[in-house]
Design an enzyme around this catalytic site. Structure first.
Site, mmCIF file in Angstrom:
data_model
loop_
_atom_site.group_PDB
_atom_site.id
_atom_site.type_symbol
_atom_site.label_atom_id
_atom_site.label_comp_id
_atom_site.label_asym_id
_atom_site.label_seq_id
_atom_site.Cartn_x
_atom_site.Cartn_y
_atom_site.Cartn_z
ATOM 1 N N ASP A 23 0.897 -1.362 0.063
ATOM 2 C CA ASP A 23 -0.163 -0.087 -0.036
ATOM 3 C C ASP A 23 0.918 1.374 0.022
ATOM 4 O O ASP A 23 1.975 1.367 0.426
ATOM 5 C CB ASP A 23 -0.884 0.082 1.243
ATOM 6 C CG ASP A 23 -2.143 0.878 1.181
ATOM 7 O OD1 ASP A 23 -2.705 1.299 2.240
ATOM 8 O OD2 ASP A 23 -2.396 1.465 0.096
ATOM 9 N N GLY A 24 0.347 2.360 -0.420
ATOM 10 C CA GLY A 24 1.055 3.588 -0.457
ATOM 11 C C GLY A 24 1.438 4.188 -1.622
ATOM 12 O O GLY A 24 2.150 5.329 -1.850
ATOM 13 N N HIS A 51 2.480 3.484 -9.005
ATOM 14 C CA HIS A 51 2.087 2.121 -9.021
ATOM 15 C C HIS A 51 3.362 1.442 -10.084
ATOM 16 O O HIS A 51 4.022 0.472 -9.754
ATOM 17 C CB HIS A 51 0.817 1.829 -9.846
ATOM 18 C CG HIS A 51 -0.444 2.238 -9.222
ATOM 19 N ND1 HIS A 51 -0.447 1.764 -7.951
ATOM 20 C CD2 HIS A 51 -1.420 3.101 -9.491
ATOM 21 C CE1 HIS A 51 -1.598 2.395 -7.541
ATOM 22 N NE2 HIS A 51 -2.276 3.034 -8.272
ATOM 23 N N LEU A 105 10.693 -20.273 -4.384
ATOM 24 C CA LEU A 105 9.749 -19.585 -3.769
ATOM 25 C C LEU A 105 8.497 -19.611 -4.657
ATOM 26 O O LEU A 105 8.536 -19.494 -5.814
ATOM 27 C CB LEU A 105 10.340 -17.973 -3.877
ATOM 28 C CG LEU A 105 9.268 -16.984 -3.433
ATOM 29 C CD1 LEU A 105 9.012 -16.977 -1.930
ATOM 30 C CD2 LEU A 105 9.816 -15.655 -3.790
ATOM 31 N N ARG A 161 -4.986 -1.958 8.729
ATOM 32 C CA ARG A 161 -6.252 -2.986 8.305
ATOM 33 C C ARG A 161 -5.724 -3.916 7.281
ATOM 34 O O ARG A 161 -4.696 -3.968 6.659
ATOM 35 C CB ARG A 161 -7.434 -2.049 8.030
ATOM 36 C CG ARG A 161 -6.978 -1.162 6.838
ATOM 37 C CD ARG A 161 -8.230 -0.330 6.279
ATOM 38 N NE ARG A 161 -7.901 0.520 5.466
ATOM 39 C CZ ARG A 161 -7.610 1.774 5.523
ATOM 40 N NH1 ARG A 161 -7.496 2.284 6.509
ATOM 41 N NH2 ARG A 161 -7.303 2.627 4.338
ATOM 42 N N GLU A 197 0.721 -13.209 12.122
ATOM 43 C CA GLU A 197 1.321 -12.231 12.854
ATOM 44 C C GLU A 197 1.180 -10.971 12.192
ATOM 45 O O GLU A 197 1.607 -11.100 10.946
ATOM 46 C CB GLU A 197 2.855 -12.526 13.261
ATOM 47 C CG GLU A 197 2.952 -13.767 14.179
ATOM 48 C CD GLU A 197 2.339 -13.417 15.682
ATOM 49 O OE1 GLU A 197 2.414 -12.368 16.237
ATOM 50 O OE2 GLU A 197 1.836 -14.378 16.308
HETATM 51 C C1 IPE Z 1 -5.438 -2.559 -0.263
HETATM 52 O O1 IPE Z 1 -4.963 -1.270 -0.674
HETATM 53 C C2 IPE Z 1 -5.395 -3.442 -1.755
HETATM 54 C C3 IPE Z 1 -4.051 -3.487 -2.383
HETATM 55 C C4 IPE Z 1 -4.001 -4.116 -3.366
HETATM 56 C C5 IPE Z 1 -2.811 -3.015 -1.704
HETATM 57 P P1 IPE Z 1 -6.283 -0.238 -0.753
HETATM 58 O O2 IPE Z 1 -5.544 1.190 -0.685
HETATM 59 O O3 IPE Z 1 -7.142 -0.449 -1.940
HETATM 60 O O4 IPE Z 1 -7.109 -0.669 0.459
HETATM 61 P P2 IPE Z 1 -7.937 0.455 1.538
HETATM 62 O O5 IPE Z 1 -8.841 0.861 0.687
HETATM 63 O O6 IPE Z 1 -6.797 1.314 1.996
HETATM 64 O O7 IPE Z 1 -8.304 -0.723 2.550
HETATM 65 C C1 IPE Z 2 -1.759 0.188 -3.599
HETATM 66 O O1 IPE Z 2 -1.511 1.634 -3.328
HETATM 67 C C2 IPE Z 2 -1.764 -0.324 -4.729
HETATM 68 C C3 IPE Z 2 -2.812 -0.843 -5.312
HETATM 69 C C4 IPE Z 2 -4.149 -0.620 -4.817
HETATM 70 C C5 IPE Z 2 -2.944 -1.314 -6.620
HETATM 71 P P1 IPE Z 2 -2.743 2.627 -3.293
HETATM 72 O O2 IPE Z 2 -3.069 2.908 -4.812
HETATM 73 O O3 IPE Z 2 -3.798 2.189 -2.208
HETATM 74 O O4 IPE Z 2 -1.981 3.860 -2.670
HETATM 75 P P2 IPE Z 2 -2.750 4.762 -1.542
HETATM 76 O O5 IPE Z 2 -2.806 4.160 -0.364
HETATM 77 O O6 IPE Z 2 -3.686 5.465 -2.274
HETATM 78 O O7 IPE Z 2 -1.563 5.918 -1.355
HETATM 79 MG MG MG Z 3 -4.209 2.142 -0.563
#
Ligand code: IPE
Ligand code: IPE
Ligand code: MG
Length: 876
Positions: free
Chosen positions: A642-643, A659, A753, A816, A829
Site C-alpha cells: 500500500d501507499g 504504481h 519460492l 487494516r 502475525e
Molecule cells: C489494499 O489497498 C489493496 C491492495 C492491493 C494493496 P487499498 O489502498 O486499496 O485498501 P484500502 O482502501 O486502504 O483499505
Molecule cells: C496500493 O497503493 C496499490 C494498489 C491498490 C494497486 P494505493 O493506490 O492504494 O496507494 P494509496 O494508499 O492510495 O496511497
Molecule cells: Mg491504498
C-alpha cells in the site's frame, strides 16, 4: 440424443430458409396460381366434357373450364413445388456436404428436407384450394386439398430426384416443365379426347387428377387413387434420397474436397471426420482442433487400445470431453514403456531415448506446443486442464532404470515401491488432479479407491506380461512369491508352467480381487465416478475369471475376458455412467474457460531450454539477510503493498507513477524472499474493491501487470520462483489472464519460492466461491452438510495447497487488512510498516521476518511457541 436434435434443428432451419429465400417461387405461388385458375375458368367455355372417373368406375360429365381449371391448378402446383424442391436441393448441396463432413447424420438432413417438402406442399395445396372455392364450392373440400397436396408432393419428389441427378438449374427446370406438361396435358379430356386411356394410369399425377375431379362431384373419397399418388411421391423421393446419399457419400465428399486440393493436416482431419465421425465429435467437444494435436491423441488412443480391452474401455466410461486427456496421460506412460522396452536396441540407447524424450517434453511443456504429435497431445492435455507437469522426471527416472535393466523385486514392498514410482508421480496424480478439476467434484477420499484400483491394475498387468517380461529378464513379481511356488524366471521365459505355477497365479488373482473390492468400497465417491469405477472393476473381474479358468494360457499369449460378456458389461456400465452424469449434470465437466493454448511463437527455439536458473540479484547496498533458524522463519508471508498513490502525490506525480515505481519494490521483495529462504510469498496487487477506482488508474495498473509478466522473463522468471495466481478472471483482460496462466505453467516446476500474486482478489469472494462449491457437492449428494469442516472449506479456496499466512505485512502506515486472505490469516502475525510501498526494499521484509521470529505464537493454547509456522487446516 440432444446432439441429434440439435443437428435436426439446424438442418430444418437451413431447409426452411432455403425455401423462404426462393422469392421467385413465392411470387409464382401468390400470383401464378390465381392467374391460371382465373384464366382457365373465364376463358374456356363451360361445355360439358366426358371424363372417365376410375374412382367411380364410370365416365362423368364435367364443364370443360372446371376440368381445365383443376388440371391447371395441379400443373401450377407441380411446376412451382417441383421447381422449389429442385432449387433447394441442388443449391444446398454444398452446405449438405459440409454438414455431412461435420458429422451431421444424413438421416437428419433427409428428415429436414422431407419435412419442409411436406409443409410446402400443404401450404400451396391449401392456397390453391382456397382459390378454387372462389369459383364454386366442391363437394369434398378435404379431398380436393388432399389431391392438390398429393400432386404437389409428387412433383416435389420429382424436383428432389432431378436435383440429385442434374447439375444445371436450367436443365432441371426444363425437365420439370416438360414432365408436368406431358403428364397433365395427356390427362386433360379437353386437350386429349383419349384421356381415359388405361395407359395414363401410370403417369405421376394420375392419382392427384382423379382425386381432384372426384372432389367436385363425388361424395366418396378415392382412396386407391390418392394412395397411388402418394406412392409416386414416396418412390420419387426415395429415388432422390438414394441419389442424394450417393452424392454426399464419404468417398464422393473426399473426392469433392480433394478436387479443392486439400493437403496434409487438413486432409487428416477430413479423413477422421469422414471415417470416424464419432471420434471427430469427441475431439470437437474436447475443444481439439489442431491436426497435429489430434494426430497425437490418436497415437495415444492406439497405445491405450494396444494395452488391452480394459484400458481401452476406461476412457469410454467418461464424458467425451475427458477422453482425450485420459488417452494422453496413459499414452505418455505407454510410450515411455515402449521406449525403455525396445528389444532391438542396447541398454545405453534405450536409456538415451527415454532421457531425450523426457527433455524434449519438458521443453515443449514450457513452450506450450510441440511439433511432435505425441508430445503435442500431452502438452495440450496438461495445458487445457491446467494440470501440473511435475512427476515426469520421477517417472522418467524409473523408465531409465528399466531401460538399463532393473534388478529383480524381492518383496511385495519392493513391488509396491516400483509400481508406485512408475505410475504415481505422473499418471495417478494427474488423474487425481483431473478429477478434482472444477466441475468434477471428486472428493479426497476417492484417492483411496484410485490407489487400490491401480494396485490391482498393476498386478493384472504384471500377470499379463509375465512371459514377455521374463524374456526381457525382468519378472515384475516379487522373487519371494516365485520362490514360494517354485517358479523360475527361466521357465517363464521359455513358456513352461513349472513348479506350482497355477497355484501362484490363483494366489495373485485372489490378491487382485481383494484390491478391487477395496476400490469399490473406499471413499464416498462422486456418483458418475463411482459408476465408472464399478464398471472397470467388473471388467477386471471378468479377466481374472478367465485367468483363473486357465492359468497356463498366460504363458501362451494375452488372456482376454470372454468378448461377449465383456462388451455387455461395458455397455451396461456406459449406460449406468451416462445416467449418473445426467442426474449430476450440474457438475458435468467443462473445459476450464479461461485456459487457452498459446500458439508457438514464430521464433520459439526448437531446442529445450536448458539454461540454468539464476541466483537472486544482490542488494544494491550489499545487505545480507539475517541468519535465522528455519523453524523461526515464516512459511508464508503476505504483503499488502500500500501507499503507491500517496508516494506519487507527494512528488507531484500522477498516481499511476506510484504504481510504476512499486514494481521495483516487488522485484526487491522477491529477491529478498529468495535470499532469506521464504517458501511462500503472497502479494496483494489488486483487490476486487480496487476496481471501483477510476477506470484510467485501473487500466494503467493492468497494463503494468501485463508488461511485467511479458518482460520480466530474465529479471524474475529465470529465478527459482514459481508464480501462482489468486483471484478471479471476471473483469480482467483475457490477455492478462492468459499471461498469468502461462507464467504459472512455465514456472510450475520451480521449488524455491512460491509467489502468489493476488490479482483481482477478494477474500470474501474466495470464501463465497468455496461455499458455492460445497453447496454444489451437498446438492449432488456427495457431501453431508453436517460433515462440513474447515478442511472442506479450505479445500475449495483458490489455492487449496497454500499454507496458512504466518506473517502479514502492510506498508504505508495503514493498519487494516482490506479483505486480504481472511481465511488463511486467522493466526497471522501482523507487522505494519510506515514506509510507502515504492520505497520498500528487501531489508524491510527481512526486518518484518526478524520481528516475526521474536513473536510468541500460541494458537489459542497456553503454550508459547516463538515464530512457529502455523499448520494449514487442510494439510497433513
Ligand atoms: C489494499 O489497498 C489493496 C491492495 C492491493 C494493496 P487499498 O489502498 O486499496 O485498501 P484500502 O482502501 O486502504 O483499505
Ligand atoms: C496500493 O497503493 C496499490 C494498489 C491498490 C494497486 P494505493 O493506490 O492504494 O496507494 P494509496 O494508499 O492510495 O496511497
Ligand atoms: Mg491504498
Amino acid at each position: 440424443m440432444r446432439w441429434w436434435v440439435r443437428c435436426l434443428g439446424t438442418a430444418v432451419r437451413h431447409a426452411a430458409l432455403e425455401q423462404a429465400r426462393n422469392r421467385l417461387a413465392l411470387v409464382l405461388v401468390l400470383f401464378f396460381i390465381p392467374l391460371w385458375l382465373n384464366l382457365a375458368y373465364w376463358v374456356l367455355p363451360g361445355d360439358p366434357v366426358r371424363f372417365f372417373l376410375r374412382a367411380a368406375g364410370r365416365p362423368v360429365s364435367l364443364d370443360a373450364n372446371t376440368v381445365t381449371q383443376l388440371s391447371g391448378a395441379l400443373h401450377s402446383l407441380a411446376l412451382i413445388v417441383g421447381f422449389m424442391m429442385f432449387l433447394a436441393t441442388s443449391r444446398s448441396g454444398g452446405f449438405d456436404h459440409r454438414l455431412v463432413l461435420a458429422g451431421y447424420p444424413r438421416l437428419c438432413l433427409l428428415l429436414a428436407r422431407s419435412g419442409v417438402l411436406l409443409v410446402t406442399a400443404a401450404l400451396t395445396a391449401g392456397y390453391a384450394t382456397a382459390w378454387v372455392c372462389a369459383f364454386y364450392l366442391p363437394e369434398r373440400l378435404d379431398v380436393m386439398a388432399g389431391a392438390f397436396m398429393v400432386g404437389a408432393l409428387t412433383y416435389g419428389g420429382v424436383g428432389i430426384l432431378l436435383a440429385a441427378m442434374l447439375r444445371s438449374e436450367l436443365a432441371g427446370m426444363f425437365v420439370v416443365i416438360m414432365v408436368s406438361l406431358i403428364d397433365l396435358t395427356l390427362q386433360n379430356p379437353v386437350a386429349n379426347p383419349s384421356a381415359d386411356s388405361p395407359l395414363l394410369r401410370w403417369l405421376p399425377a394420375y392419382g392427384a387428377v382423379q382425386g381432384a375431379v372426384s372432389a367436385v362431384g363425388l361424395g366418396a373419397v378415392p382412396w386407391r387413387q390418392l394412395l397411388l399418388g402418394l406412392c409416386w411421391s414416396a418412390g420419387l423421393t426415395a429415388a432422390g434420397v438414394v441419389a442424394f446419399t450417393a452424392r454426399t457419400s464419404r468417398r464422393a465428399s473426399v473426392r469433392a474436397l480433394l478436387g479443392r486440393r486439400v493437403t496434409g493436416p487438413a486432409l487428416r482431419m477430413v479423413t477422421l471426420r469422414l471415417l470416424h465421425p464419432v471420434r471427430a465429435r469427441v475431439y470437437r467437444q474436447a475443444g481439439v482442433h489442431d491436426a497435429v494435436v489430434v494426430k497425437g491423441y490418436e497415437i495415444c488412443r492406439r497405445l491405450v487400445r494396444r494395452s488391452g480391452p480394459v484400458e481401452a474401455a476406461v476412457p469410454q466410461l467418461f464424458p467425451a470431453r475427458l477422453r482425450p486427456v485420459l488417452w494422453a496421460v496413459y499414452g505418455y506412460g505407454r510410450h515411455l514403456d515402449d521406449l525403455s522396452d525396445t528389444r532391438r536396441l542396447g541398454r545405453q540407447d534405450r536409456y538415451e531415448r527415454v532421457s531425450r524424450f523426457g527433455a524434449l517434453l519438458e521443453a515443449d511443456l514450457r513452450r506450450g506446443h510441440s511439433e511432435d504429435p505425441l508430445r503435442a497431445a500431452v502438452v495440450h492435455a496438461l495445458w487445457t486442464w491446467d494440470l501440473p507437469g511435475d512427476g515426469m522426471a520421477a517417472t522418467d527416472r524409473v523408465y531409465r532404470q528399466d531401460a538399463q535393466g532393473t534388478s529383480a523385486l524381492a518383496t511385495w514392498d519392493d513391488w509396491s515401491a516400483y509400481w508406485h514410482a512408475l505410475t504415481f508421480p505422473f499418471g495417478v496424480k494427474r488423474l487425481l488432479n483431473l478429477f478434482t478439476a472444477p466441475g468434477l467434484a471428486f472428493v479426497p477420499t476417492d484417492a483411496e479407491a484410485l490407489r487400490a484400483w491401480t494396485d490391482a491394475f498393476n498386478l493384472l498387468d504384471t500377470l499379463r506380461d509375465l512371459r514377455e517380461d521374463a524374456a526381457e529378464g525382468f519378472v515384475k513379481l516379487p522373487s519371494a512369491v516365485l520362490d514360494e511356488y517354485g517358479v523360475s524366471a527361466g521357465d517363464l521365459a521359455r513358456g513352461q508352467a513349472a513348479g506350482r505355477f497355477a497355484d501362484m497365479v490363483h494366489a495373485m488373482t485372489a490378491r487382485a480381487r481383494q484390491w478391487l473390492e477395496q476400490a469399490t468400497t473406499a471413499g464416498a465417491q462422486h456418483p458418475p465416478l463411482a459408476a465408472a469405477l464399478r464398471t472397470v472393476v467388473e471388467l477386471h473381474l471378468l479377466e481374472l475369471d478367465r485367468i483363473d479358468r486357465n492359468p497356463r494360457a498366460l504363458l501362451k499369449g494375452p488372456s482376454r475376458a470372454d468378448p461377449v460378456r465383456f462388451h455387455c458389461t461395458l455397455a451396461r456400465g456406459r449406460f449406468r455412467v451416462a445416467r449418473a452424469w445426467r442426474r449430476h449434470a450440474r457438475s458435468a465437466p467443462h473445459l476450464p474457460p479461461t485456459v487457452t493454448l498459446p500458439q508457438p511463437a514464430a521464433d520459439s527455439p526448437a531446442a529445450p531450454d536448458t539454461r540454468p536458473l539464476l541466483p537472486p540479484v544482490p542488494h544494491a547496498g550489499g545487505a545480507r539477510p539475517p541468519r535465522l533458524p528455519a523453524h523461526l522463519r515464516p512459511r508464508h508471508a503476505a504483503i499488502i503493498m500500500d501507499g503507491n498513490g500517496r508516494w506519487a502525490v507527494r512528488r507531484g506525480l500522477p498516481r499511476t507513477a506510484g504504481h510504476d515505481a512499486g514494481q521495483r519494490a516487488v522485484r526487491e521483495t522477491v529477491y529478498g524472499a529468495l535470499e532469506i529462504g521464504l517458501p511462500c510469498l503472497s502479494l496483494y496487487s489488486l483487490s476486487t474493491e480496487n476496481r471501483e477506482r477510476p477506470a484510467a488508474e485501473i487500466a494503467a495498473i493492468l497494463r503494468l501487470f501485463q508488461d511485467g509478466l511479458d518482460t520480466e522473463t530474465e529479471e524474475v522468471w529465470r529465478r527459482d520462483v514459481r508464480l501462482r495466481w489468486s483471484g478471479v478472471p471476471d473483469g480482467l483482460p483475457p490477455d492478462l489472464v492468459r499471461s498469468l496462466r502461462r507464467t504459472e505453467h512455465l514456472t510450475r516446476d520451480r521449488t524455491g519460492l512460491t509467489l502468489n500474486m493476488c490479482v483481482n482478489y477478494g477474500g470474501r469472494d474466495e470464501i463465497a466461491h468455496a461455499a458455492r462449491a460445497l453447496a454444489r457437492q451437498v446438492a449432488d449428494g456427495t457431501l453431508s452438510p453436517d460433515a462440513i469442516t474447515p478442511r472442506h472449506v479450505a479445500a475449495q479456496l483458490h489455492l487449496p495447497d497454500l499454507p496458512d499466512v504466518d506473517l502479514l505485512i502492510r506498508t504505508s502506515g495503514e493498519q487494516r487488512t482490506s479483505n486480504f486472505l481472511p481465511w488463511q490469516s486467522t493466526y497471522a502475525e501482523l507487522v505494519f510498516l510506515d514506509t510507502l510501498w515504492p520505497d520498500v526494499d528487501r531489508t524491510h521484509l527481512w526486518q518484518a521476518v526478524a520481528a516475526y521470529a521474536r513473536r510468541d505464537r500460541r494458537f489459542g493454547t497456553t503454550r508459547s511457541t516463538p515464530g512457529t509456522p502455523g499448520e494449514h487446516p487442510f494439510q497433513g
